[in-house]
Design an enzyme around this catalytic site. Structure first.
Site, PDB file in Angstrom:
ATOM      1  N   ASP A 177       0.815  -1.220   0.000  1.00 28.27           N
ATOM      2  CA  ASP A 177       0.000   0.000   0.000  1.00 28.27           C
ATOM      3  C   ASP A 177       0.848   1.270   0.000  1.00 28.27           C
ATOM      4  O   ASP A 177       0.383   2.318  -0.438  1.00 28.27           O
ATOM      5  CB  ASP A 177      -0.945  -0.001   1.212  1.00 28.27           C
ATOM      6  CG  ASP A 177      -2.027  -1.066   1.055  1.00 28.27           C
ATOM      7  OD1 ASP A 177      -2.469  -1.282  -0.080  1.00 28.27           O
ATOM      8  OD2 ASP A 177      -2.401  -1.690   2.061  1.00 28.27           O
ATOM      9  N   GLY A 231       4.423   1.321  -1.191  1.00 26.28           N
ATOM     10  CA  GLY A 231       5.287   1.342  -2.375  1.00 26.28           C
ATOM     11  C   GLY A 231       4.524   1.356  -3.692  1.00 26.28           C
ATOM     12  O   GLY A 231       4.989   1.913  -4.677  1.00 26.28           O
ATOM     13  N   GLU A 232       3.340   0.721  -3.732  1.00 30.87           N
ATOM     14  CA  GLU A 232       2.566   0.703  -4.977  1.00 30.87           C
ATOM     15  C   GLU A 232       1.650   1.920  -5.106  1.00 30.87           C
ATOM     16  O   GLU A 232       1.435   2.422  -6.206  1.00 30.87           O
ATOM     17  CB  GLU A 232       1.681  -0.551  -5.036  1.00 30.87           C
ATOM     18  CG  GLU A 232       2.447  -1.835  -5.266  1.00 30.87           C
ATOM     19  CD  GLU A 232       1.550  -3.075  -5.121  1.00 30.87           C
ATOM     20  OE1 GLU A 232       1.990  -4.155  -5.518  1.00 30.87           O
ATOM     21  OE2 GLU A 232       0.421  -2.959  -4.597  1.00 30.87           O
ATOM     22  N   ALA A 291      -8.761   2.126  -1.392  1.00 33.40           N
ATOM     23  CA  ALA A 291      -9.924   1.483  -2.046  1.00 33.40           C
ATOM     24  C   ALA A 291     -10.923   1.021  -0.980  1.00 33.40           C
ATOM     25  O   ALA A 291     -11.588   1.846  -0.371  1.00 33.40           O
ATOM     26  CB  ALA A 291      -9.458   0.367  -2.976  1.00 33.40           C
ATOM     27  N   TYR A 293     -10.313  -0.335   2.012  1.00 35.17           N
ATOM     28  CA  TYR A 293      -9.817  -0.410   3.382  1.00 35.17           C
ATOM     29  C   TYR A 293      -9.438   0.957   3.910  1.00 35.17           C
ATOM     30  O   TYR A 293      -9.003   1.817   3.153  1.00 35.17           O
ATOM     31  CB  TYR A 293      -8.557  -1.284   3.401  1.00 35.17           C
ATOM     32  CG  TYR A 293      -8.613  -2.417   4.379  1.00 35.17           C
ATOM     33  CD1 TYR A 293      -9.331  -3.563   4.091  1.00 35.17           C
ATOM     34  CD2 TYR A 293      -7.944  -2.338   5.600  1.00 35.17           C
ATOM     35  CE1 TYR A 293      -9.378  -4.612   4.988  1.00 35.17           C
ATOM     36  CE2 TYR A 293      -7.996  -3.395   6.498  1.00 35.17           C
ATOM     37  CZ  TYR A 293      -8.713  -4.529   6.190  1.00 35.17           C
ATOM     38  OH  TYR A 293      -8.759  -5.563   7.070  1.00 35.17           O
ATOM     39  N   ASP A 306      14.152   6.317  12.816  1.00 35.41           N
ATOM     40  CA  ASP A 306      15.509   6.872  12.875  1.00 35.41           C
ATOM     41  C   ASP A 306      15.643   7.578  14.221  1.00 35.41           C
ATOM     42  O   ASP A 306      15.392   8.767  14.337  1.00 35.41           O
ATOM     43  CB  ASP A 306      15.706   7.835  11.693  1.00 35.41           C
ATOM     44  CG  ASP A 306      17.102   8.463  11.684  1.00 35.41           C
ATOM     45  OD1 ASP A 306      17.873   8.197  12.639  1.00 35.41           O
ATOM     46  OD2 ASP A 306      17.400   9.207  10.730  1.00 35.41           O
ATOM     47  N   HIS A 316      -4.731 -10.921  10.197  1.00 38.51           N
ATOM     48  CA  HIS A 316      -6.180 -10.737  10.131  1.00 38.51           C
ATOM     49  C   HIS A 316      -6.909 -12.032   9.782  1.00 38.51           C
ATOM     50  O   HIS A 316      -7.065 -12.388   8.616  1.00 38.51           O
ATOM     51  CB  HIS A 316      -6.514  -9.631   9.124  1.00 38.51           C
ATOM     52  CG  HIS A 316      -7.918  -9.138   9.253  1.00 38.51           C
ATOM     53  ND1 HIS A 316      -8.375  -8.005   8.637  1.00 38.51           N
ATOM     54  CD2 HIS A 316      -8.982  -9.630   9.945  1.00 38.51           C
ATOM     55  CE1 HIS A 316      -9.648  -7.835   8.946  1.00 38.51           C
ATOM     56  NE2 HIS A 316     -10.040  -8.812   9.718  1.00 38.51           N
TER      57      HIS A 316
HETATM   58 CU   LIG Z   1      -7.429  -6.917   7.252  1.00 39.54          CU
END
Ligand SMILES: [Cu+2]
Length: 630
Positions: A296, A298-299, A377, A379, A437, A590
Site C-alpha cells: 500500500d 510502495g505501490e 480502495a 480499506y 531513525d 487478520h
Molecule cells: Cu485486514
C-alpha cells in the site's frame, strides 16, 4: 508570518514549478506521467547549516515515466536553482501506480463490450452500479506475454443502488488484466460465467441498514482556555515535547526532530519517524485471490490516499489541522484539506498513590495526538502518533473499512471465513514497516537486544530458582540486527547512547517495546515472500544512509524480489555506536470474522517507544493535580 524550514513539504507552487522545470529542461512530451514529486529532504549532516540559512536551497525528487515506451526516470530538480540537476534512467522499473490510472482503467473497463457482455450473462446490466478495482501485482504472476509491461489486474464489483456499498457484491471469477500504458484490456478471465451475486446485507449507511440506530448520550470535550499546544508552521510544541510535521506522497505523515525539553535544552529522541512500507498478502490460493499482495505504500502511497478529516467525527476536542499537498499524474498539485489532525486527549490516570496520612494523590495523564487517515480502495488505515507526559511515544494503527470478499464458488473455504450468504472473506496479513531513525541524545546510538532469563533451581546463589536476569547484548553488525521476537524471553530492544550518561551514571536510552509482531508464515520460496523479505524478521537495524528509505526497494510495483533491506544488509555493515535506523515490522494478522462485515469495527494495534534511563526518575512528577470539582 511563519518562517519556512528545510524539512517543510513541497508547497503547491513548488510542485507546479518542479513539473514546469522538468518539462522545459527535458523537453517532456504529452505521454510523460508524473508518478511522484516530493521534497528532496536534506541529509542529516546538512540540516543545521540549512536551518540557519534563510535562502537555503530547495530541491525536489521526481519519478515519472513515458507512457509511449514505458521507460521510467528519476530526476532531481533544484527549485532555487531553476534547473534539473540529475536525470537517471530506470530500466526495468515500474514507478508507483497512480490514482489517475486507477480511474482511467475503471472508465475504460466499464465501457468495454467484453466486460458489459460478461456482466449481462450474470444478469447485471446497469453499468452505473459497477466498480472495477485495479490492483498491482508481482512480476512473477504476470502472464508471460506481458512481462515487463505496466500491468494491472482488476476485480469487478456490483452495488445494489447508487449509494450502496460498492464492495458488497464481488463478481466472482471475472478479472480483467489491463495494460495501463496503452489502457487496453489484454485478457478477461472469466471462470464462473453464470454466477449471479447472491443477495446479502452488505450496507452500512443508516438509511440502508435493517436496524434502527441505538440511543447514546451526548459526550463533548471542551477546553475553555484553548488547546495546550502550539503549531507554528510545521513546528509543533506541547508541554515538554517538540517535533516537526512532514508529509509526502508515499509515507504520508512524517515526524521529524522529535525532542523532549530537559531544563533549558531540547534533548533529541528521534530524527525521523514514519511508515516506510505496508505489505498485505491475502492467504487464499483461488483464482480470485492468488494475486492479492498489496504494497500500500510502495505501490500506491499513503500520502496520495490520505483523506480529509472532519471535526467532531474523526477527532474530538480542540483541533488544529494541517493541509497536505500531493499531485496528479500531470504534475498538477492537489490539496488535501485537514489531512493531519493535532489535538490533546485525556488518557486516564497517569499515576496515583493513596497514603493513610497524605491521602490520595492522583494525576490525569494527557497525550498529544498527531494523526492521519488513509483510504486504500476498500480499506481504511488510521494512524496515531501519541506523545505522553512521561516520555512515552505510542504508535497506534486502526484498520477498518470493507473486507475483500468473493462468493464461495471455487474459493478455498479453509483459507477464510463465511461472512454473509455465499460470501467469503479470505484471511490476510497487514505487515507495516515503521522506519524509526532514533537519535537518543544525539546520532550515535547502539541497539541492544534484551532477553529475560530465569535462574534454575540448584544454583548455589539462588537455590529456589527465583532470580531473573535481563541480558543485554549489543547488536554489532547488520547480521546481528536481524531480530525476531521471542515470547519466551520477553525480548525487547534498547537504543542506548553509550556516550551520554543520566544522573545514575548509566547510558541514556529509549526502548522499542514490541507488540503486534507476528511471523510471516510464508514459505521463503514463495513469490510473495521474495518481494517482501523484510517481513521475515521483526526488526532490522541499519546504519543511517539518506538514500535507504524503502525496505522492499524503491519500486516494489510489479517487482520480483525485495531490493531494499535484504540487499543493503548483505554488506553486514557495523551498526555499533553509530547513527542507527530501526525497521520495525508489526501489524495485523487478520483472521477474518463475521463481525468484520459489512463494515469492519476498527482493529487496533500499536507499539511503544519508552524512555529507559533517558530520565533519572519519573518525568511526570511535575504534572499538576486536577481540580476535583471538574
Ligand atoms: Cu485486514
Amino acid at each position: 508570518m511563519t518562517n519556512s524550514h528545510p524539512l517543510d513539504p513541497l508547497t503547491a507552487d513548488e510542485i507546479r514549478q518542479t513539473a514546469e522545470i522538468l518539462r522545459r529542461d527535458r523537453e517532456l512530451t504529452a505521454s510523460w506521467r508524473f508518478a511522484s514529486i516530493e521534497l528532496a529532504e536534506p541529509a542529516k549532516s546538512d540540516l543545521a547549516a540549512l536551518e540557519a540559512d534563510p535562502a537555503a536551497a530547495r530541491a525536489a525528487i521526481v519519478v515519472g515515466w513515458d507512457r509511449s515506451d514505458g521507460q521510467a526516470y528519476r530526476a532531481t530538480v533544484s527549485l532555487t536553482g531553476d534547473a534539473v540537476t540529475s536525470w537517471e534512467h530506470l530500466p526495468g522499473q515500474q514507478p508507483n501506480m497512480t490514482s489517475d490510472e486507477w480511474h482511467e482503467c475503471d472508465e475504460m473497463l466499464r465501457a468495454h463490450p467484453d466486460v458489459i457482455e460478461a456482466l449481462a450473462r450474470r444478469g447485471l446490466t446497469d453499468m452505473s452500479l459497477v466498480l472495477t478495482d485495479m490492483w498491482a501485482y508481482g512480476a512473477a504472476l504476470v502472464p508471460e506475454p506481458y512481462r515487463g509491461r505496466r500491468i494491472g489486474w482488476c476485480d469487478v464489483w456490483y452495488r445494489d443502488s447508487e449509494q450502496s456499498n460498492p464492495y458488497a457484491h464481488h463478481v466472482t471469477g471475472l478479472h480483467p488484466v489491463v495494460d495501463l500504458n496503452t489502457m487496453t484490456l489484454l485478457e478477461l478471465e472469466d471462470t464462473a460465467p453464470d454466477d449471479a451475486p447472491p443477495p446479502v446485507m452488505g450496507e452500512y449507511l443508516p438509511r440502508l441498514i435493517p436496524t434502527p440506530l441505538r440511543e447514546v448520550a451526548p459526550l463533548e470535550i471542551t477546553q475553555p482556555d484553548g488547546a495546550g499546544f502550539t503549531l507554528d508552521g510545521h513546528l509543533l510544541s506541547w508541554q515538554k515535547w517538540q517535533l516537526r510535521l512532514g508529509f509526502n506522497h508515499r509515507e504520508g505523515l512524517v515526524l521529524h526532530q522529535v525532542a523532549y525539553a530537559d531544563g533549558d535544552r531540547y534533548r533529541p529522541v528521534a530524527h525521523r519517524l514514519s511508515f516506510a512500507e505496508m505489505v498485505v498478502p491475502y492467504r487464499d490460493a483461488s483464482p480470485d485471490h492468488y494475486r492479492r499482495t498489496a504494497f500500500d505504500i510502495g505501490e500506491w502511497g499513503l500520502g496520495f490516499m490520505t483523506t480529509s478529516l472532519s471535526l467532531g467525527c474523526d477527532c474530538l476536542g480542540v483541533i488544529s489541522y494541517l493541509d497536505a499537498v500531493v499531485h496528479d499524474f500531470h504534475g498538477e498539485p492537489r490539496t488535501i484539506g485537514n489531512a493531519i489532525c493535532v489535538h490533546e486527549e485525556d488518557s486516564g490516570v497517569g499515576w496515583k498513590h493513596v497514603d493513610e496520612r497524605a491521602g490520595v494523590e492522583v494525576r490525569r495523564a494527557r497525550r498529544l495526538v498527531v494523526s492521519f487517515h488513509v483510504t486504500v480502495a476498500n480499506y481504511e488505515y488510521l494512524v496515531y502518533w501519541r506523545f505522553y507526559q512521561d516520555g512515552n511515544i505510542e504508535c497506534e494503527v486502526r484498520a477498518t473499512g470493507i473486507l475483500v470478499t468473493s462468493h464461495v464458488g471455487k474459493a478455498r473455504a479453509e483459507n477464510g471465513v463465511l461472512v454473509d450468504a455465499d460470501t467469503y472473506a479470505p484471511f490476510h496479513q497487514h505487515f507495516i514497516v515503521a522506519r524509526l531513525d532514533l537519535d537518543v541524545d544525539g546520532p550515535d546510538n547502539t541497539v541492544y537486544v534484551t532477553d529475560s532469563r530465569p535462574s534454575a533451581v540448584g544454583d548455589p546463589d539462588d537455590p529456589h530458582g527465583l532470580g531473573l536476569v535481563v541480558r543485554s547484548t549489543a547488536l554489532r553488525t547488520e547480521a546481528d540486527g536481524r531480530q525476531d521476537y521471542d515470547w519466551n524471553t520477553q525480548r525487547g530492544w534498547k537504543v542506548l547512547n553509550d556516550n551520554a550518561r543520566n544522573g545514575l551514571g548509566t547510558p541514556t536510552g529509549y526502548k522499542l517495546v514490541p507488540s503486534a509482531a507476528f511471523p510471516a508464515l510464508l514459505d521463503p520460496a514463495s513469490p510473495a515472500y521474495q518481494r517482501a523479505q523484510v517481513i521475515g524478521h521483526t526488526l532490522w537495524v541499519t546504519p543511517y544512509r539518506p538514500d535507504e528509505r524503502w525496505p522492499c526497494g524503491d519500486f516494489p510495483n510489479l517487482s520480483e524480489t525485495d531490493s531494499g533491506l535484504p540487499v543493503w544488509t548483505a554488506a553486514d555493515r557495523p551498526i555499533e555506536n553509530t547513527d542507527v535506523v530501526l525497521w520495525y515490522v508489526f501489524g495485523l494478522h487478520h483472521i477474518t470474522r463475521p463481525e468484520d462485515w459489512p463494515v469492519m469495527p476498527s482493529d487496533i494495534v500499536s507499539f511503544w517507544l519508552k524512555p529507559v534511563g533517558f530520565f533519572d526518575r519519573n518525568p511526570a512528577l511535575d504534572v499538576p493535580p486536577s481540580h476535583p470539582d471538574h
